[in-house]
Design a protein around this motif. Sequence first.
Motif, PDB file in Angstrom:
ATOM      1  N   PRO A 182     -17.664 -24.888 -10.664  1.00 37.91           N
ATOM      2  CA  PRO A 182     -17.367 -23.601  -9.585  1.00 37.91           C
ATOM      3  C   PRO A 182     -18.622 -23.382  -8.670  1.00 37.91           C
ATOM      4  O   PRO A 182     -18.358 -23.107  -7.652  1.00 37.91           O
ATOM      5  CB  PRO A 182     -17.215 -22.484 -10.596  1.00 37.91           C
ATOM      6  N   ASP A 478     -11.445 -17.969  -9.421  1.00 33.19           N
ATOM      7  CA  ASP A 478     -10.241 -17.640  -8.723  1.00 33.19           C
ATOM      8  C   ASP A 478      -9.486 -16.364  -9.016  1.00 33.19           C
ATOM      9  O   ASP A 478      -8.759 -15.877  -8.414  1.00 33.19           O
ATOM     10  CB  ASP A 478      -9.169 -19.070  -9.202  1.00 33.19           C
ATOM     11  N   ASP A 479      -9.476 -16.127 -10.389  1.00 31.59           N
ATOM     12  CA  ASP A 479      -8.698 -14.855 -11.136  1.00 31.59           C
ATOM     13  C   ASP A 479      -9.386 -13.839 -10.361  1.00 31.59           C
ATOM     14  O   ASP A 479      -8.769 -12.627  -9.868  1.00 31.59           O
ATOM     15  CB  ASP A 479      -8.899 -14.762 -12.533  1.00 31.59           C
ATOM     16  N   ARG A 482      -8.364 -13.563  -6.725  1.00 32.23           N
ATOM     17  CA  ARG A 482      -7.261 -13.160  -6.517  1.00 32.23           C
ATOM     18  C   ARG A 482      -6.922 -11.686  -6.721  1.00 32.23           C
ATOM     19  O   ARG A 482      -5.929 -10.869  -6.073  1.00 32.23           O
ATOM     20  CB  ARG A 482      -6.317 -13.938  -7.383  1.00 32.23           C
ATOM     21  N   GLU A 492      -8.319 -12.963   1.773  1.00 34.74           N
ATOM     22  CA  GLU A 492      -9.006 -14.096   0.806  1.00 34.74           C
ATOM     23  C   GLU A 492     -10.406 -14.641   0.835  1.00 34.74           C
ATOM     24  O   GLU A 492     -10.939 -14.855  -0.226  1.00 34.74           O
ATOM     25  CB  GLU A 492      -7.897 -15.180   0.696  1.00 34.74           C
ATOM     26  N   ARG A 496     -13.072 -14.156  -2.088  1.00 33.40           N
ATOM     27  CA  ARG A 496     -13.688 -15.196  -2.881  1.00 33.40           C
ATOM     28  C   ARG A 496     -15.161 -15.080  -2.884  1.00 33.40           C
ATOM     29  O   ARG A 496     -15.818 -15.477  -3.733  1.00 33.40           O
ATOM     30  CB  ARG A 496     -13.163 -16.506  -2.347  1.00 33.40           C
TER      31      ARG A 496
END
Length: 569
Positions: A182, A478-479, A482, A492, A496
């Motif tokens: 990541p 990602d969780d 979101r 978004e 992020r």
Amino acid sequence: MRNILSAIGLMATLLSASPARGQTPAPVAAGNRSLRALAEEFFAWRAVTQPATTDDVARVERPDGWVPDWSPATLGDMGTKLADFRRRFEALRPDGWVIPEKVDYLLLRSAIERVDWELNTLRSAHTSPKFYVDQTLGSVFELLLQPPPFSEARTRNLILRLESIPSTVRHARTNLTEGAAPFADVALGGLEHIAERLERTGREVVPLLSEGQRARFTAAVRQAGVALEEFAAWLHDKKPGMRPGVAVGRENYERYLKRIALLPYSGDELLQIADLEWNRSVAFEAYAKQRNSNLPPARLFRDSAEQIAATKIHEEGIRKFLAEKGIVDVPAWMGHYGNREIPAYLVALGYPGVFDDLTSASRLGQDSTSYIPEPSPNLAFWGRASAQDPRPLIVHEGVPGHFFQKALSWEQPDFIRRQYFDSGPIEGLGFYAEELMLQFGLFDDAPQSLDMLYRFMRLRALRVAADVKLARAEFSIDDAARYLAQTVPMDETTAREEAVFFASNPGQAITYQIGKAQIMKFLTDVRMHQGEKFNLKEFHNSLWKNGNVPIALQRWEALGTDDEVRKLW
């Protein structure tokens, strides 16, 4: 290594000096001299070895000639030096010390533990490709943030940092033995077309430099771009074999809360505190929407010039507001916080960090700068908010927020409190200032801004859950992204960016909400203890002066109540 030792010696001299505006240092009790001596040596070493960061409040002023050094040999030396600092610290005996001395003792313990956290728990030099983007582009970005002119010394340091980039990324290939995919993704995003972007930055900066430094600067930019492109290609090839997880785990996170953040709460208790604030923010937002349902949408500034002018007027008005309402004293020497349009040389770099220059201890009294884009409905979360009403961000980032608080802390006569850093009290105080000014009526003339303020409240509450769950492997990046995007709500891209930063810096995202909650409890306890003798301005003057000090320690010093501090020993 010789350059590092020389820089540490210089920093020791600078840091041990009196506060920048000539205050007399606080007298040191006999039992505390050994603590002071150890602290002077430690913070001089820390100013040279502390990693560059994207966070504005965590930036450290470097000695002249400093460059990042993350060679395997230096990493080994850092581990050895850390063990020596820990051994010498553990030899101190605070029994019999008075509370202010014990507060300083816990601050130094926290600072030493933070280095251990970085080297041995986060292990960013071994796990995070993004770390090396921060140490290369980020270290250059720090020098570009200060507005022109570019002095000879500043240009020389800029060139040295650019010239160090090939060495840093070469060491990165050796060090990244436990790379996390990541963070590689984030690094690759930050390095996309980097040679071209650096070239654009160089072209914009060159006319601002003296004639004699331009050729070397241009060559350094070109070499840095080539090295970073090669590093990106290497990362792309290595990423498939990197590990997927980034979590530090529950046990490590709990240790961080007690030993480093000096918080008297568990992770589960943090979630409970945040849940209460979440309920409160959603309810307040519902009230504001109903109350303002007949109002037209808020207007954005026409252009950056209008926003810059409005920010200047609002900042000066806020300073008067603080004085007239008896909220906190504003020293006459305090510089101003204002906006500038983002220069092209910073735009080309993308987003290496927060676009604020909060000045530094050696620039006390100078003005602070926040760089802004042209107003647009398409701006991301924070830029869009500031293009509607700059006051919430003036309050949080400028006056009486980070810039104001940091300047007062650099005036702090206690050496250890002047040098110590933790986001908890600093971000907590910035968030507290937002609600403080809301309750005093600063935003009464802008009802449409209430929706923005309550979304800020929602975000700070939700950040706690994101932080705790990322650290405990209950959320992926990602969780978390979101979760923030859908629940705040926010765009978004910003969601992020926040999730990545929080995953890289466990414990940072809790600071806003938990710090504010601690300040409210602290104020309540002092108010109830002092009764009618309570003076809000005096309370705030002390709170801001000690703004680097975790709130549990401030409460202990003010009240002599050790119920929270007992959980930290």
